[in-house]
Design a protein around this motif. Sequence first.
Motif, PDB file in Angstrom:
ATOM      1  N   GLY A  43       0.811  -1.221   0.000  1.00 24.11           N
ATOM      2  CA  GLY A  43       0.000   0.000   0.000  1.00 24.11           C
ATOM      3  C   GLY A  43       0.838   1.262   0.000  1.00 24.11           C
ATOM      4  O   GLY A  43       0.561   2.213  -0.739  1.00 24.11           O
ATOM      5  N   THR A  44       1.875   1.281   0.823  1.00 26.33           N
ATOM      6  CA  THR A  44       2.743   2.457   0.906  1.00 26.33           C
ATOM      7  C   THR A  44       3.481   2.686  -0.409  1.00 26.33           C
ATOM      8  O   THR A  44       3.510   3.803  -0.925  1.00 26.33           O
ATOM      9  CB  THR A  44       3.771   2.294   2.054  1.00 26.33           C
ATOM     10  OG1 THR A  44       3.056   2.126   3.277  1.00 26.33           O
ATOM     11  CG2 THR A  44       4.696   3.484   2.154  1.00 26.33           C
ATOM     12  N   ALA A  45       4.076   1.627  -0.942  1.00 32.60           N
ATOM     13  CA  ALA A  45       4.819   1.755  -2.204  1.00 32.60           C
ATOM     14  C   ALA A  45       3.887   2.158  -3.343  1.00 32.60           C
ATOM     15  O   ALA A  45       4.223   3.026  -4.151  1.00 32.60           O
ATOM     16  CB  ALA A  45       5.525   0.450  -2.536  1.00 32.60           C
ATOM     17  N   GLY A  46       2.707   1.532  -3.404  1.00 27.83           N
ATOM     18  CA  GLY A  46       1.744   1.859  -4.454  1.00 27.83           C
ATOM     19  C   GLY A  46       1.250   3.293  -4.355  1.00 27.83           C
ATOM     20  O   GLY A  46       1.121   3.991  -5.370  1.00 27.83           O
ATOM     21  N   ALA A  47       0.994   3.756  -3.129  1.00 31.04           N
ATOM     22  CA  ALA A  47       0.526   5.137  -2.931  1.00 31.04           C
ATOM     23  C   ALA A  47       1.608   6.140  -3.309  1.00 31.04           C
ATOM     24  O   ALA A  47       1.323   7.165  -3.945  1.00 31.04           O
ATOM     25  CB  ALA A  47       0.097   5.336  -1.480  1.00 31.04           C
ATOM     26  N   LEU A  48       2.860   5.846  -2.939  1.00 29.71           N
ATOM     27  CA  LEU A  48       3.965   6.731  -3.296  1.00 29.71           C
ATOM     28  C   LEU A  48       4.138   6.805  -4.812  1.00 29.71           C
ATOM     29  O   LEU A  48       4.356   7.879  -5.371  1.00 29.71           O
ATOM     30  CB  LEU A  48       5.259   6.229  -2.629  1.00 29.71           C
ATOM     31  CG  LEU A  48       6.194   7.302  -2.136  1.00 29.71           C
ATOM     32  CD1 LEU A  48       5.630   7.924  -0.871  1.00 29.71           C
ATOM     33  CD2 LEU A  48       7.553   6.710  -1.866  1.00 29.71           C
ATOM     34  N   TYR A  49       4.027   5.641  -5.458  1.00 26.50           N
ATOM     35  CA  TYR A  49       4.119   5.581  -6.918  1.00 26.50           C
ATOM     36  C   TYR A  49       3.008   6.422  -7.546  1.00 26.50           C
ATOM     37  O   TYR A  49       3.250   7.208  -8.462  1.00 26.50           O
ATOM     38  CB  TYR A  49       4.026   4.131  -7.371  1.00 26.50           C
ATOM     39  CG  TYR A  49       4.048   3.945  -8.867  1.00 26.50           C
ATOM     40  CD1 TYR A  49       5.246   3.762  -9.536  1.00 26.50           C
ATOM     41  CD2 TYR A  49       2.874   3.959  -9.619  1.00 26.50           C
ATOM     42  CE1 TYR A  49       5.282   3.594 -10.906  1.00 26.50           C
ATOM     43  CE2 TYR A  49       2.894   3.795 -10.986  1.00 26.50           C
ATOM     44  CZ  TYR A  49       4.096   3.609 -11.631  1.00 26.50           C
ATOM     45  OH  TYR A  49       4.125   3.453 -12.993  1.00 26.50           O
ATOM     46  N   ALA A  50       1.772   6.254  -7.054  1.00 26.53           N
ATOM     47  CA  ALA A  50       0.633   7.003  -7.600  1.00 26.53           C
ATOM     48  C   ALA A  50       0.819   8.501  -7.383  1.00 26.53           C
ATOM     49  O   ALA A  50       0.543   9.304  -8.284  1.00 26.53           O
ATOM     50  CB  ALA A  50      -0.663   6.523  -6.952  1.00 26.53           C
ATOM     51  N   LEU A  51       1.308   8.887  -6.216  1.00 28.11           N
ATOM     52  CA  LEU A  51       1.538  10.298  -5.912  1.00 28.11           C
ATOM     53  C   LEU A  51       2.605  10.887  -6.832  1.00 28.11           C
ATOM     54  O   LEU A  51       2.417  11.967  -7.404  1.00 28.11           O
ATOM     55  CB  LEU A  51       1.946  10.457  -4.448  1.00 28.11           C
ATOM     56  CG  LEU A  51       2.122  11.883  -3.937  1.00 28.11           C
ATOM     57  CD1 LEU A  51       0.793  12.627  -3.985  1.00 28.11           C
ATOM     58  CD2 LEU A  51       2.673  11.866  -2.518  1.00 28.11           C
TER      59      LEU A  51
END
Length: 151
Positions: free
Chosen positions: A56-64
């Motif tokens: 979740g953290t990695a995916g959210a950072l990528y999306a941001l």
Amino acid sequence: MEAQHLHAKHGTEEEWSTGFCDCFSDCKNCCITCWCPCITFGQVADIVDQGTTSCGTAGALYALLSALTGCGCIYSCFYRQKMRAQYNLRGSDCGDCLKHFFCEVCALTQQYRELKNRGFDMTLGWAANAERQQNQGVAMGAPVFQGGMTR
């Protein structure tokens, strides 16, 4: 002597288990990655970081990063480099960046397939994979061999 050392290192590198453009060999993941690459990236990052960065953290950072700069591929490129180093896979840092910049979907799906072919259930995340493989007595990241010896 230096040239021999470089050649020996290159000779020990493994090939990727699937080709770069084999995206459609796993249509489900290809579609997910095409429409929402942050999901695939998060799954890959969780396994490559051995659970220190959650999906979740990695995916959210990528999306941001993708939303703010349009270049989430820069972030994902570093994970390709880290994964190549972990599994001694063939490639180069420059090649990694070019692959992620010009075809992010192919790069992410290749990484996903590589981890899947090494025995990871990408839907479980690192912790559940580690527990599952410990219970089965399998070394993390060991290649999965299909078939066996027959008489």
